[in-house]
Design a protein around this motif. Structure first.
Motif, PDB file in Angstrom:
ATOM      1  N   ASN A  71      28.591  29.822  48.323  1.00  0.00           N
ATOM      2  CA  ASN A  71      28.457  29.143  47.025  1.00  0.00           C
ATOM      3  C   ASN A  71      27.051  29.326  46.469  1.00  0.00           C
ATOM      4  OD1 ASN A  71      31.102  28.157  47.306  1.00  0.00           O
ATOM      5  ND2 ASN A  71      30.442  26.168  48.068  1.00  0.00           N
ATOM      6  N   LYS A  84      34.439  34.648  48.487  1.00  0.00           N
ATOM      7  CA  LYS A  84      35.134  33.387  48.660  1.00  0.00           C
ATOM      8  C   LYS A  84      34.189  32.292  48.167  1.00  0.00           C
ATOM      9  CE  LYS A  84      38.262  30.568  50.540  1.00  0.00           C
ATOM     10  NZ  LYS A  84      38.595  30.736  51.984  1.00  0.00           N
ATOM     11  N   LEU A  85      34.719  31.372  47.368  1.00  0.00           N
ATOM     12  CA  LEU A  85      33.942  30.243  46.865  1.00  0.00           C
ATOM     13  C   LEU A  85      34.779  28.980  46.952  1.00  0.00           C
ATOM     14  CD1 LEU A  85      32.377  31.669  43.553  1.00  0.00           C
ATOM     15  CD2 LEU A  85      31.210  31.325  45.744  1.00  0.00           C
ATOM     16  N   PHE A 127      36.408  25.955  45.196  1.00  0.00           N
ATOM     17  CA  PHE A 127      36.835  25.892  43.803  1.00  0.00           C
ATOM     18  C   PHE A 127      35.857  25.080  42.955  1.00  0.00           C
ATOM     19  CE2 PHE A 127      41.182  27.306  45.060  1.00  0.00           C
ATOM     20  CZ  PHE A 127      41.255  28.358  44.163  1.00  0.00           C
ATOM     21  N   VAL A 130      33.384  27.553  41.859  1.00  0.00           N
ATOM     22  CA  VAL A 130      33.932  28.377  40.787  1.00  0.00           C
ATOM     23  C   VAL A 130      33.808  27.639  39.458  1.00  0.00           C
ATOM     24  CG1 VAL A 130      36.007  29.518  39.889  1.00  0.00           C
ATOM     25  CG2 VAL A 130      35.548  29.547  42.343  1.00  0.00           C
ATOM     26  N   ARG A 181      31.801  29.707  36.119  1.00  0.00           N
ATOM     27  CA  ARG A 181      32.810  30.435  35.346  1.00  0.00           C
ATOM     28  C   ARG A 181      32.221  31.387  34.307  1.00  0.00           C
ATOM     29  NH1 ARG A 181      37.496  26.520  33.391  1.00  0.00           N
ATOM     30  NH2 ARG A 181      38.122  28.468  32.354  1.00  0.00           N
ATOM     31  N   TYR A 214      31.649  34.382  36.979  1.00  0.00           N
ATOM     32  CA  TYR A 214      32.724  34.820  37.859  1.00  0.00           C
ATOM     33  C   TYR A 214      34.094  34.445  37.302  1.00  0.00           C
ATOM     34  CZ  TYR A 214      29.384  35.744  41.652  1.00  0.00           C
ATOM     35  OH  TYR A 214      28.367  36.248  42.423  1.00  0.00           O
ATOM     36  N   LEU A 223      38.342  34.256  38.564  1.00  0.00           N
ATOM     37  CA  LEU A 223      39.126  34.007  39.771  1.00  0.00           C
ATOM     38  C   LEU A 223      40.199  35.082  39.961  1.00  0.00           C
ATOM     39  CD1 LEU A 223      39.682  31.915  42.055  1.00  0.00           C
ATOM     40  CD2 LEU A 223      41.319  30.841  40.480  1.00  0.00           C
ATOM     41  N   ALA A 265      36.483  35.002  43.987  1.00  0.00           N
ATOM     42  CA  ALA A 265      35.961  35.223  42.644  1.00  0.00           C
ATOM     43  C   ALA A 265      35.291  36.588  42.557  1.00  0.00           C
ATOM     44  CB  ALA A 265      34.956  34.128  42.277  1.00  0.00           C
ATOM     45  N   ARG A 274      32.698  39.092  39.978  1.00  0.00           N
ATOM     46  CA  ARG A 274      31.755  39.074  38.854  1.00  0.00           C
ATOM     47  C   ARG A 274      32.422  39.654  37.605  1.00  0.00           C
ATOM     48  NH1 ARG A 274      25.810  39.136  39.956  1.00  0.00           N
ATOM     49  NH2 ARG A 274      25.752  40.090  37.905  1.00  0.00           N
TER      50      ARG A 274
END
Length: 283
Positions: free
Chosen positions: A45, A57-58, A60, A63, A67, A70, A72, A185, A187
């Protein structure tokens, strides 16, 4: 592509299980090379906040904060029912004190910390630490309560701890939706074509894991050395499911609802960016 994409995922059995085939070229990588970084999810993260990772992997919740940078992917998520974080304490703790004491959490950008805020209807006083330190810290009395994730669901009683609230069950009762914990996620500046190829490669890796579950055993064990075999099996069964292959409409709805509630509670910023990479031309 000439430069490998940095790909981050955790050392937890669910991630090493589903990424094994991609990491070891057991599936078509769609012309992509990957520079793989394994780390605790909160470290991922934080790395994404600094723009260090191309695909990762993040949580949520993370995320929701990222946003603008990144989008999803539909594959690779940890989302389901009966798999949410637990709020735990030593036996005898008065739950009415939750709003007045610091609570140990596995990182400030984790979905676990965000769910705690939604449950308490306020921003709680949190003490962030890596997830494996929470149960010992609460057991020793350094913190009166903590939010645990991963294999902690199966082992917290071994530390003499008691469950106060199953935050995942609370979410399911509140919304009727599965609990979205973490997703993959990409880029946005990599563009839709690269995002499409990454998504397909990850989906193929998940499908390979389902079809050949024994293939990843050595890889999983190499990164879960202190975890008993039965806990590893329970961990994978709990966090890897049909939503991991593809979020589907219900999975997307669950993520959107988490973001809506997080924004309404002041826990997440608003964003006009499309949630899914597929919403900007990736199928």
């Amino acid at each position: 592509m000439t430069k490998p994409l940095t790909l981050g995922y955790s050392t937890c059995p669910n991630d090493t299980f589903l990424f094994h085939a991609l990491a070891h070229a057991r599936v078509d990588r769609r012309g992509l090379d990957f520079d793989i970084r394994l780390a605790d999810v909160e470290r991922l993260n934080q790395a994404a906040e600094g723009g260090e990772l191309d695909v990762t992997k993040l949580s949520f919740a993370a995320v929701g904060h990222l946003r603008e940078r990144y989008a999803l992917l539909r594959s690779g998520a940890a989302l389901g029912r009966g798999c949410g974080p637990l709020l735990i304490s030593r036996p005898g703790f008065d739950p009415s004190r939750l709003g007045r004491v610091p609570i140990a959490v596995p990182g400030m950008r984790t979905t676990a910390a965000m769910l705690l805020g939604l449950y308490l209807s306020r921003t709680p006083a949190c003490a962030p630490m890596t997830f494996d330190k929470i149960m010992p810290a609460v057991s020793r009395g350094e913190y009166e309560a903590g939010v645990i994730i991963h294999e902690g669901r199966f082992t917290f009683r071994n530390h003499g701890l008691a469950e106060l609230v199953d935050l995942g069950r609370w979410w399911e009762d509140e919304t009727g939706l599965p609990i979205p914990l973490g997703g993959i996620a990409v880029r946005r500046d990599l563009g839709p074509e690269v995002a499409r190829r990454v998504e397909v490669a990850i989906r193929d890796s998940v499908a390979h894991a389902f079809a050949h579950p024994a293939d990843s055993a050595e890889y999983i064990r190499a990164h879960a050395q202190e975890m008993a075999d039965d806990v590893v099996r329970q961990h994978i069964a709990l966090y890897v499911n049909d939503f991991t292959l593809d979020l589907g409409e219900e999975g997307v709805a669950a993520v959107a609802e988490l973001f809506r509630r997080g924004h309404a509670a002041g826990l997440l910023p608003d964003s006009r960016e499309p949630l899914l990479a597929g919403d900007v031309g990736v199928s």
